[in-house]
Structure formats: structure tokens, C-alpha cells
Design a protein around this motif. Structure first.
Motif, mmCIF file in Angstrom:
data_model
loop_
_atom_site.group_PDB
_atom_site.id
_atom_site.type_symbol
_atom_site.label_atom_id
_atom_site.label_comp_id
_atom_site.label_asym_id
_atom_site.label_seq_id
_atom_site.Cartn_x
_atom_site.Cartn_y
_atom_site.Cartn_z
ATOM 1 N N ASP A 287 0.859 -1.183 0.000
ATOM 2 C CA ASP A 287 0.000 0.000 0.000
ATOM 3 C C ASP A 287 0.895 1.232 0.000
ATOM 4 N N PRO A 288 0.726 2.138 -0.969
ATOM 5 C CA PRO A 288 1.593 3.331 -1.010
ATOM 6 C C PRO A 288 1.411 4.248 0.189
ATOM 7 N N ASP A 289 0.250 4.157 0.867
ATOM 8 C CA ASP A 289 0.043 4.983 2.053
ATOM 9 C C ASP A 289 0.816 4.455 3.254
ATOM 10 N N LEU A 290 0.969 3.137 3.312
ATOM 11 C CA LEU A 290 1.732 2.502 4.396
ATOM 12 C C LEU A 290 3.051 2.012 3.813
ATOM 13 N N GLN A 291 4.087 2.800 3.999
ATOM 14 C CA GLN A 291 5.411 2.457 3.480
ATOM 15 C C GLN A 291 6.093 1.509 4.466
ATOM 16 N N VAL A 292 5.807 0.214 4.292
ATOM 17 C CA VAL A 292 6.355 -0.819 5.166
ATOM 18 C C VAL A 292 7.341 -1.645 4.349
ATOM 19 N N HIS A 293 8.607 -1.663 4.788
ATOM 20 C CA HIS A 293 9.658 -2.324 4.018
ATOM 21 C C HIS A 293 10.528 -3.178 4.926
ATOM 22 N N LYS A 294 10.964 -4.300 4.362
ATOM 23 C CA LYS A 294 12.007 -5.087 5.018
ATOM 24 C C LYS A 294 13.349 -4.413 4.790
ATOM 25 N N TYR A 295 13.554 -3.968 3.557
ATOM 26 C CA TYR A 295 14.740 -3.186 3.213
ATOM 27 C C TYR A 295 14.279 -1.952 2.461
ATOM 28 N N LEU A 296 14.877 -0.826 2.768
ATOM 29 C CA LEU A 296 14.514 0.406 2.066
ATOM 30 C C LEU A 296 14.901 0.314 0.592
ATOM 31 N N PRO A 297 14.052 0.836 -0.285
ATOM 32 C CA PRO A 297 14.424 0.883 -1.704
ATOM 33 C C PRO A 297 15.725 1.659 -1.891
ATOM 34 N N LYS A 298 16.469 1.284 -2.902
ATOM 35 C CA LYS A 298 17.754 1.904 -3.158
ATOM 36 C C LYS A 298 17.596 3.403 -3.377
ATOM 37 N N GLY A 299 18.438 4.181 -2.715
ATOM 38 C CA GLY A 299 18.415 5.624 -2.862
ATOM 39 C C GLY A 299 17.436 6.339 -1.946
ATOM 40 N N VAL A 300 16.677 5.600 -1.130
ATOM 41 C CA VAL A 300 15.704 6.202 -0.212
ATOM 42 C C VAL A 300 16.359 6.390 1.153
ATOM 43 N N SER A 301 16.227 7.578 1.716
ATOM 44 C CA SER A 301 16.823 7.896 3.017
ATOM 45 C C SER A 301 15.866 7.531 4.153
ATOM 46 N N TYR A 302 16.398 6.826 5.140
ATOM 47 C CA TYR A 302 15.593 6.451 6.308
ATOM 48 C C TYR A 302 15.091 7.693 7.046
ATOM 49 N N MET A 303 15.988 8.639 7.316
ATOM 50 C CA MET A 303 15.595 9.850 8.032
ATOM 51 C C MET A 303 14.611 10.679 7.209
ATOM 52 N N ALA A 304 14.778 10.689 5.899
ATOM 53 C CA ALA A 304 13.847 11.430 5.049
ATOM 54 C C ALA A 304 12.452 10.824 5.124
ATOM 55 N N MET A 305 12.381 9.510 5.191
ATOM 56 C CA MET A 305 11.072 8.854 5.292
ATOM 57 C C MET A 305 10.404 9.174 6.632
ATOM 58 N N LEU A 306 11.181 9.244 7.705
ATOM 59 C CA LEU A 306 10.616 9.630 8.997
ATOM 60 C C LEU A 306 9.989 11.023 8.906
ATOM 61 N N ARG A 307 10.668 11.906 8.222
ATOM 62 C CA ARG A 307 10.209 13.297 8.139
ATOM 63 C C ARG A 307 9.044 13.471 7.159
ATOM 64 N N GLN A 308 8.832 12.507 6.285
ATOM 65 C CA GLN A 308 7.727 12.591 5.331
ATOM 66 C C GLN A 308 6.461 11.909 5.846
ATOM 67 N N SER A 309 6.563 11.227 6.992
ATOM 68 C CA SER A 309 5.458 10.388 7.467
ATOM 69 C C SER A 309 4.715 11.019 8.630
ATOM 70 N N LYS A 310 3.407 10.768 8.668
ATOM 71 C CA LYS A 310 2.585 11.230 9.787
ATOM 72 C C LYS A 310 2.790 10.319 10.994
ATOM 73 N N TYR A 311 2.810 9.021 10.748
ATOM 74 C CA TYR A 311 2.969 8.036 11.819
ATOM 75 C C TYR A 311 4.184 7.173 11.519
ATOM 76 N N CYS A 312 4.951 6.852 12.569
ATOM 77 C CA CYS A 312 6.132 6.000 12.432
ATOM 78 C C CYS A 312 5.949 4.774 13.323
ATOM 79 N N ILE A 313 6.023 3.601 12.716
ATOM 80 C CA ILE A 313 5.694 2.350 13.407
ATOM 81 C C ILE A 313 6.921 1.820 14.140
ATOM 82 N N SER A 314 6.722 1.466 15.414
ATOM 83 C CA SER A 314 7.800 0.946 16.261
ATOM 84 C C SER A 314 7.368 -0.404 16.838
ATOM 85 N N PRO A 315 7.611 -1.495 16.104
ATOM 86 C CA PRO A 315 7.275 -2.825 16.623
ATOM 87 C C PRO A 315 8.456 -3.434 17.378
ATOM 88 N N SER A 316 8.164 -4.348 18.259
ATOM 89 C CA SER A 316 9.239 -5.053 18.965
ATOM 90 C C SER A 316 10.006 -5.926 17.998
#
Length: 541
Positions: free
Chosen positions: A401-430
Motif C-alpha cells: 500500500d503506497p500509504d503505508l510504506q512498510v519495508h524489510k529493506y529500504l528501496p535503493k536511494g531512499v533515506s531512512y531519516m527522510a522517510m521519517l520526516r515525510q510520514s505522519k505516523y512512524c511504526i515501532s514494533p518489537s
């Protein structure tokens, strides 16, 4: 007549001999009855726990600790249960707590299936949360089998306890909602269970709290720790504790005693990697030897059997290593990142601290983010597959789902910190363990944390109402993740996002530390646990 006078005189003498013993008996009786009810010592507490010590373990002139449970208006949140985000009280709402109230108590390790309250109506901010409690009661009172008499001589310990008593009274008085002006920061809002009580407690800590740091032990196992990796809070706290104004060189003036051991360094330097031997044994033996050393050199460990001592561990193995010394596990204050009730974490005496990843040892470049209008992604997660929860999250939502950006590995060239800053909610599972830096990363970047954990006690839950600035879900909610998040109105999301930005100061790492930052919040959590115990000097009968 003479014989009557002699008889009367003898009776009077006998009476004067008996009276002191009667007084002592009454005094001991009163003390014993009070020990069974901590609320008589601390009017703000809901229940008392008296640590049971064997009389053979108490020696002359030692002390015993009476333990209770205290929290500033509400009890620690345990992240578990099934439900949507629960709205906190309104900004002008003042929580009034009484000693006989029935507000949600703490969570025990064997209670893992309770649910969160249903989402509160956004237009009724003072609503009483419906649904089952998310807490389970600590309401136990143990016997006190020490055959001892009260030591009448006033000691430095007696004076210290008297000052703590005045601090308890001041915090109790602040529950009415009267705050003190402070040009630096005044806690306010529904993010706090009781902002006024928290402020008073913090100010009392600043006024008198003293910590004695044992100087025994050599780096890197002692007085050292990591400051740049995922366990950075362990090393940072040890370092800052060595230099803080709260440290005292006089142990007689100390309220608590810090054991500066690094679990991470033990794993790095002492861990036995031979699969044919007990890999726990060398590390646990190191801890036992250190406690034996300070216990033989100083009287303070033995006088309370460790109840006024604390350790800090951010490594996943911290809870297990503390079992090296039974009283360390049972009595001492353990400040742990891995705050898992299923592994023996006890919120009445232990402290949950946040796991914070500091790539370069500082927060440079990982603070702040855009306003909500510039956050097009509904929710984001990227992480490896380990533990029981993440595989379920990936099964339902990975790249689906493009609204829920859930990845095992980030797509190439995508910044982890940038995704945090682009998201309304950030999921923190155990993962394998409940601790994760993701929830703090969310707060750092202005993203609303979504916690999916079992048995986890959120950091600083004595003070912070996590339900007011985070979404708390269970594994069973994962299939409905998008429905739950889209069901949160824009108005409510903006509230949570704004509150998260305000509480962020309590999770920031500063050099040197600043008031109300993460170092001081950890110290304040230890201060609260120290307020929960009353150490009494005794002498054997």
C-alpha cells in the motif's frame, strides 16, 4: 503506716520501671502497623510493598527499606492490549489523585491480554476512558520478620529520611495543581498525568537529590560504556553521572548509590563465545564480585540489601545479567532499556529508559522535521525480520500500500531519516526485545509513534501519558492498521503531533545535560523510586 508507705514507694518505683517499656512497646506497635500501610507514610500512594528480609540478614546498626509504589498522578503505561489510540485529558484538565482512588494500576508480568481503552471522542477531552483497564494492580504487602528494636539515636540517615519526608509532603501538596513559575520550563498539558506534581517533584530533586558513585572498578567494564551505537544511553549516563552536580563524594549524604557497570562492555569483553560452556557465567561472576567488593568495603549495600542502589543497562541482556545477585534483581532500582514485564521488569522499583541511537554520539542532524502539511506518507516502517511481531507486520503490509510504506529493506536511494520526516505516523514494533530506538526517532523528527509491543513499560510513564501523543496497538490490530490510522481525525492527529514535539525535550541527549532532558528524566525516575522506600536504622535485640 510505714509498711503502706514502703509498699506505695515500691509500687511507684515499679510503675516508673514499667512505663518506659510500655512506651517502647507502643512505639514499636505503631511503627509496625504503619509498615503495613505505606499510605500513612506517603499519602499519595495507592499501595505499599514492604520488602521481606530475613532477620538473619540484618546485622547491628544496619537499616531496612520499606518499599511502596508512587507515581505522579497515574501509573506506568504498559504497551500492550488491543485498541486504538486513547486520547488524553484536555490542556486545562488537572488530574486529582487521592490515596484511595481506583485509577488504573501497574501491569504485572503475567497479565498480557488486557486491552487499551477505546478511542476518546475528540470533542469531549475530559471523557472517562471506557473499556478494560490497561493496567493490572500491584497490591501486595509482605511480612517484616526482623526481630529488632528501633535505634533511638538520631543519625545522618534519620535526617536524610526526614528531608525526604518533607519532599513527599511538598509533592502531595502540589497535586492540587498549583505550579511554580520557572523561566526555563513549566510542564503543562495532557502529556503529563499531573504536571504540577511532576514539576514539584523535579524541583525537589534539584534541591536535594544526591548520588554516590562507587569508584571501585576499572574501565572499560566499569565507569565506561558505548556512546555512539544503539546502546548509547548506557555509556552517556555513566559518563554524565560521573560529572553531574548530583554526585556527592560523601556517601553519608547520598540518597542512592550508583553501581557504574556496563552490560554492553561486559558482552564485548567478557562474553564467552564457546558454545560448550555457560556464556553467562563470566559476566555474572563479574557483577557478583563487584557487588561483593562494595558490600564488604562499605556498609550501604548491606543496610538496605540493595534497595537504595541502582544500575543502568541498555543492552538486551541487562535484565538477565542483573540476576547474578538476587538482591540486585529483586530489590535494586534497575534502569533498563529492555523494560519487559515478562522478563521480570517491575515498574514499582525499576526504571524504563529510552533506547536512543546516536550515530555520531550526538543528536546533530536527527532533530526536527517539517510541519504536518508536508507529510504525504500515512505511516512508515523499515527494519529487519526478527522477533514475533515484525514478520506479521511485513506479511500484511510489506510493499502492498503506497500509504503505508512498510519495508524489510529500504528501496535503493531512499533515506531512512527522510522517510521519517515525510510520514505522519512512524511504526515501532518489537524485535527480539521490546526496546527500540524507533519511537524516539519518531519524536525527534515530529512523527507520531505507533507502538506495537507486548509487556513493554514505556519510558517515564510515571510522568508521561503516552496515550496522548502516541498510538498504542497490539499484534491483533496489525491487519487493521490502515483503518485504525485513517480513523484518527486530522484534529486529533495534530494534537498528538504537537504534544510529541513538546515532550521531545524529555528524550533529547545534551552535552552538557540540560534541565528536563533525558539524563535528568532518568535521574528523576530513580528519585521517584527512592521516594518510594523508607530506610530505617535498626539494632538487633
Amino acid at each position: 503506716m510505714g509498711s503502706w508507705r514502703n509498699s506505695a514507694t515500691s509500687s511507684m518505683k515499679l510503675l516508673w520501671l514499667i512505663l518506659p517499656f510500655m512506651g517502647v512497646a507502643v512505639f514499636i506497635g505503631v511503627k509496625k502497623s504503619n509498615l503495613a500501610d505505606g499510605s500513612k507514610y506517603y499519602p499519595w500512594v495507592w499501595s505499599s510493598v514492604i520488602t521481606s528480609y530475613s532477620s538473619s540478614a540484618i546485622k547491628d546498626n544496619e537499616a531496612v527499606a520499606v518499599v511502596g509504589s508512587v507515581s505522579l498522578g497515574r501509573r506506568p503505561t504498559v504497551v500492550e492490549g488491543g485498541g486504538e489510540v486513547a486520547e488524553g485529558p484536555s490542556e486545562d484538565y488537572v488530574f486529582h489523585q487521592t490515596s484511595n482512588s481506583s485509577y488504573p494500576p501497574l501491569a504485572m508480568e503475567d497479565e498480557m491480554d488486557v486491552e487499551l481503552p477505546a478511542i476518546a471522542k475528540e470533542d469531549d477531552m475530559n471523557v472517562t476512558l471506557s473499556g478494560p483497564d490497561i493496567f493490572v494492580s500491584f497490591n501486595q504487602t509482605h511480612g517484616f520478620p526482623v526481630n529488632a528494636q528501633i535505634n533511638r539515636k538520631s543519625t545522618s540517615l534519620d535526617k536524610l529520611e526526614a528531608r525526604l519526608g518533607r519532599a513527599r509532603a511538598a509533592i502531595k501538596e502540589a497535586e492540587s495543581g498549583n505550579k511554580t513559575h520557572d523561566p526555563d520550563y513549566v510542564p503543562d498539558g495532557p502529556m503529563y498525568w499531573n504536571a504540577a506534581a511532576f514539576q514539584r517533584s523535579y524541583l525537589e530533586m534539584e534541591k536535594q537529590f544526591k548520588v554516590f558513585v562507587y569508584e571501585e572498578g576499572e574501565p572499560p567494564i566499569f565507569h565506561d560504556g558505548p556512546c555512539k551505537n544503539i546502546y548509547a544511553m548506557e555509556g552517556n549516563f555513566i559518563y554524565q553521572m560521573e560529572t553531574t552536580k548530583y554526585r556527592t563524594k560523601n556517601p553519608e549524604k547520598a540518597h542512592v548509590f550508583f553501581l557504574p557497570m556496563s552490560a554492553t562492555m561486559m558482552v564485548h569483553y567478557i562474553f564467552e563465545r564457546n558454545p560448550n560452556v555457560d556464556h553467562w557465567l563470566p559476566m555474572k561472576q563479574t557483577i557478583k564480585d563487584y557487588v561483593d567488593l562494595v558490600g564488604s568495603k562499605y556498609p550501604f549495600w548491606n543496610r538496605s540489601l540493595g534497595a537504595d542502589h541502582f544500575t543502568v543497562a541498555c543492552h538486551d541482556w541487562g535484565p538477565e545479567l542483573s540476576k547474578a545477585v538476587p538482591y540486585l534483581f529483586k530489590n535494586s532500582i534497575r534502569a533498563l532499556c529492555n523494560a519487559n514485564t515478562s522478563e521480570g521488569f517491575n515498574p514499582t522499583k525499576d526504571v524504563s529508559i529510552p533506547e536512543i541511537l546516536l550515530p555520531d554520539g550526538t543528536t546533530h542532524g536527527i532533530l526536527n522535521g517539517p510541519s504536518p502539511r508536508y507529510r504525504p506518507v500515512l505511516a512508515f516502517f523499515a527494519g529487519g525480520v526478527h522477533g514475533p511481531i515484525r514478520p506479521i507486520l511485513l506479511e500484511y503490509w510489506q510493499d502492498k500500500d503506497p500509504d503505508l510504506q512498510v519495508h524489510k529493506y529500504l528501496p535503493k536511494g531512499v533515506s531512512y531519516m527522510a522517510m521519517l520526516r515525510q510520514s505522519k505516523y512512524c511504526i515501532s514494533p518489537s524485535g527480539y526485545e521490546v526496546a527500540s530506538p524507533r519511537m524516539v526517532e519518531a519524536l525527534y523528527t515530529g512523527c507520531v509513534p505507533v507502538l506495537i509491543k507486548d509487556g513493554y513499560v514505556a519510558p517515564f510513564s510515571d510522568v508521561l501519558n503516552w496515550k496522548s501523543f502516541a498510538v498504542i496497538l497490539t499484534v491483533e490490530d496489525i491487519p487493521n492498521l490502515k483503518q485504525i490510522l485513517t480513523g484518527i481525525s486530522t484534529r486529533q492527529y495534530l494534537r498528538m503531533q504537537r504534544r510529541g514535539k513538546q515532550v521531545r525535550r524529555h528524550f533529547e541527549v545534551n552535552f552538557p545535560p540540560k534541565r528536563y532532558d533525558v539524563f535528568h528524566m532518568i535521574l528523576h525516575s530513580v528519585w521517584l523510586r527512592r521516594l518510594n522506600i523508607r530506610i530505617q536504622g535498626v539494632a538487633d535485640s
